[in-house]
Design a protein around this motif. Structure first.
Motif, PDB file in Angstrom:
ATOM      1  N   THR A  72       0.837  -1.192   0.000  1.00  0.00           N
ATOM      2  CA  THR A  72       0.000   0.000   0.000  1.00  0.00           C
ATOM      3  C   THR A  72       0.879   1.254   0.000  1.00  0.00           C
ATOM      4  N   LEU A  73       0.276   2.387  -0.265  1.00  0.00           N
ATOM      5  CA  LEU A  73       1.022   3.656  -0.228  1.00  0.00           C
ATOM      6  C   LEU A  73       1.615   3.897   1.160  1.00  0.00           C
ATOM      7  N   LEU A  74       0.848   3.605   2.214  1.00  0.00           N
ATOM      8  CA  LEU A  74       1.359   3.772   3.577  1.00  0.00           C
ATOM      9  C   LEU A  74       2.538   2.845   3.841  1.00  0.00           C
ATOM     10  N   GLN A  75       2.443   1.602   3.395  1.00  0.00           N
ATOM     11  CA  GLN A  75       3.537   0.647   3.589  1.00  0.00           C
ATOM     12  C   GLN A  75       4.778   1.084   2.823  1.00  0.00           C
ATOM     13  N   ASP A  76       4.591   1.524   1.590  1.00  0.00           N
ATOM     14  CA  ASP A  76       5.718   1.986   0.783  1.00  0.00           C
ATOM     15  C   ASP A  76       6.392   3.186   1.448  1.00  0.00           C
ATOM     16  N   HIS A  77       5.603   4.102   1.957  1.00  0.00           N
ATOM     17  CA  HIS A  77       6.134   5.281   2.639  1.00  0.00           C
ATOM     18  C   HIS A  77       6.945   4.868   3.873  1.00  0.00           C
ATOM     19  N   MET A  78       6.399   3.943   4.657  1.00  0.00           N
ATOM     20  CA  MET A  78       7.095   3.483   5.865  1.00  0.00           C
ATOM     21  C   MET A  78       8.401   2.775   5.501  1.00  0.00           C
ATOM     22  N   LEU A  79       8.395   1.958   4.455  1.00  0.00           N
ATOM     23  CA  LEU A  79       9.624   1.275   4.028  1.00  0.00           C
ATOM     24  C   LEU A  79      10.700   2.289   3.638  1.00  0.00           C
ATOM     25  N   LYS A  80      10.308   3.360   2.962  1.00  0.00           N
ATOM     26  CA  LYS A  80      11.269   4.403   2.568  1.00  0.00           C
ATOM     27  C   LYS A  80      11.836   5.114   3.796  1.00  0.00           C
ATOM     28  N   ILE A  81      10.992   5.402   4.774  1.00  0.00           N
ATOM     29  CA  ILE A  81      11.460   6.047   6.010  1.00  0.00           C
ATOM     30  C   ILE A  81      12.453   5.140   6.732  1.00  0.00           C
ATOM     31  N   ILE A  82      12.140   3.863   6.818  1.00  0.00           N
ATOM     32  CA  ILE A  82      13.024   2.905   7.481  1.00  0.00           C
ATOM     33  C   ILE A  82      14.384   2.865   6.776  1.00  0.00           C
ATOM     34  N   GLU A  83      14.377   2.840   5.448  1.00  0.00           N
ATOM     35  CA  GLU A  83      15.633   2.834   4.683  1.00  0.00           C
ATOM     36  C   GLU A  83      16.425   4.113   4.915  1.00  0.00           C
ATOM     37  N   GLU A  84      15.732   5.253   5.008  1.00  0.00           N
ATOM     38  CA  GLU A  84      16.410   6.524   5.277  1.00  0.00           C
ATOM     39  C   GLU A  84      17.125   6.501   6.626  1.00  0.00           C
ATOM     40  N   GLY A  86      18.636   3.880   7.726  1.00  0.00           N
ATOM     41  CA  GLY A  86      19.762   2.962   7.625  1.00  0.00           C
ATOM     42  C   GLY A  86      19.472   1.483   7.717  1.00  0.00           C
ATOM     43  N   ALA A  87      18.222   1.105   7.874  1.00  0.00           N
ATOM     44  CA  ALA A  87      17.886  -0.322   7.936  1.00  0.00           C
ATOM     45  C   ALA A  87      17.534  -0.834   6.537  1.00  0.00           C
ATOM     46  N   GLN A  88      17.711  -2.108   6.356  1.00  0.00           N
ATOM     47  CA  GLN A  88      17.350  -2.756   5.101  1.00  0.00           C
ATOM     48  C   GLN A  88      15.869  -3.115   5.132  1.00  0.00           C
ATOM     49  N   THR A  89      15.216  -3.036   3.985  1.00  0.00           N
ATOM     50  CA  THR A  89      13.831  -3.478   3.873  1.00  0.00           C
ATOM     51  C   THR A  89      13.722  -4.487   2.732  1.00  0.00           C
ATOM     52  N   ILE A  90      12.782  -5.402   2.889  1.00  0.00           N
ATOM     53  CA  ILE A  90      12.518  -6.405   1.863  1.00  0.00           C
ATOM     54  C   ILE A  90      11.006  -6.548   1.734  1.00  0.00           C
ATOM     55  N   VAL A  91      10.521  -6.556   0.504  1.00  0.00           N
ATOM     56  CA  VAL A  91       9.145  -6.963   0.249  1.00  0.00           C
ATOM     57  C   VAL A  91       9.251  -8.403  -0.237  1.00  0.00           C
ATOM     58  N   ALA A  92       8.667  -9.317   0.535  1.00  0.00           N
ATOM     59  CA  ALA A  92       8.831 -10.745   0.265  1.00  0.00           C
ATOM     60  C   ALA A  92       7.522 -11.356  -0.220  1.00  0.00           C
ATOM     61  N   TYR A  93       7.566 -11.868  -1.452  1.00  0.00           N
ATOM     62  CA  TYR A  93       6.436 -12.610  -2.011  1.00  0.00           C
ATOM     63  C   TYR A  93       6.646 -14.116  -1.845  1.00  0.00           C
ATOM     64  N   ASN A  94       7.853 -14.486  -1.421  1.00  0.00           N
ATOM     65  CA  ASN A  94       8.191 -15.886  -1.174  1.00  0.00           C
ATOM     66  C   ASN A  94       9.476 -15.919  -0.342  1.00  0.00           C
ATOM     67  N   LEU A  95       9.863 -17.100   0.098  1.00  0.00           N
ATOM     68  CA  LEU A  95      11.059 -17.245   0.923  1.00  0.00           C
ATOM     69  C   LEU A  95      12.316 -16.850   0.159  1.00  0.00           C
ATOM     70  N   ASN A  96      12.357 -17.107  -1.135  1.00  0.00           N
ATOM     71  CA  ASN A  96      13.521 -16.753  -1.947  1.00  0.00           C
ATOM     72  C   ASN A  96      13.808 -15.256  -1.933  1.00  0.00           C
ATOM     73  N   ASP A  97      12.756 -14.436  -1.836  1.00  0.00           N
ATOM     74  CA  ASP A  97      12.963 -12.985  -1.773  1.00  0.00           C
ATOM     75  C   ASP A  97      13.775 -12.592  -0.538  1.00  0.00           C
ATOM     76  N   VAL A  98      13.590 -13.296   0.543  1.00  0.00           N
ATOM     77  CA  VAL A  98      14.364 -13.036   1.761  1.00  0.00           C
ATOM     78  C   VAL A  98      15.761 -13.609   1.626  1.00  0.00           C
ATOM     79  N   GLN A  99      15.852 -14.849   1.207  1.00  0.00           N
ATOM     80  CA  GLN A  99      17.149 -15.512   1.067  1.00  0.00           C
ATOM     81  C   GLN A  99      18.044 -14.747   0.100  1.00  0.00           C
ATOM     82  N   GLY A 100      17.501 -14.242  -0.986  1.00  0.00           N
ATOM     83  CA  GLY A 100      18.281 -13.567  -2.014  1.00  0.00           C
ATOM     84  C   GLY A 100      18.628 -12.123  -1.705  1.00  0.00           C
ATOM     85  N   ASN A 101      17.958 -11.536  -0.705  1.00  0.00           N
ATOM     86  CA  ASN A 101      18.174 -10.114  -0.423  1.00  0.00           C
ATOM     87  C   ASN A 101      18.868  -9.824   0.896  1.00  0.00           C
ATOM     88  N   LEU A 102      19.080 -10.822   1.714  1.00  0.00           N
ATOM     89  CA  LEU A 102      19.812 -10.574   2.948  1.00  0.00           C
ATOM     90  C   LEU A 102      21.248 -10.227   2.622  1.00  0.00           C
TER      91      LEU A 102
END
Length: 104
Positions: A72-84, A86-102
């Motif tokens: 959602t727009l709110l979720q996208d906004h929050m993810l951008k704030i978190i990245e600003e 210094g933390a990493q964010t991942i949108v995971a549609y499956n386990l591979n999205d997490v494994q491949g982005n850590l």
């Protein structure tokens, strides 16, 4: 026939995987609950990602979605704030999205 995982099931799968790799994983909840006096209280700000993972000082916030659902727009906004911050964010549609982005 292969059944689709629900978002809750996918969250649990991701949480179990990360914990098996020595990550501390917390389920974050931005829903609302009713107190014993009938007052509604929001648990976390709207848009808060589903999972927070921590390992050796590395923070990762994970928004879990199943195929067909979008951030959602709110979720996208929050993810951008978190990245600003210094933390990493991942949108995971499956386990591979997490494994491949850590670590990225």
């Amino acid at each position: 026939m292969i059944s689709k995982l629900s978002e809750h099931q996918l969250q649990n799968l991701i949480k179990q995987y990360l914990e098996s790799k020595a990550w501390l994983v917390l389920r974050l909840n931005s829903g609302m609950i009713q107190t014993s006096k009938g007052k509604m209280v929001r648990l976390s700000p709207a848009g808060t990602p589903d999972l927070f993972a921590l390992k050796k000082g590395k923070c990762v916030f994970i928004e879990v979605k199943v195929k067909g659902n979008k951030v959602t727009l709110l979720q996208d906004h929050m993810l951008k704030i978190i990245e600003e911050h210094g933390a990493q964010t991942i949108v995971a549609y499956n386990l591979n999205d997490v494994q491949g982005n850590l670590g990225k």
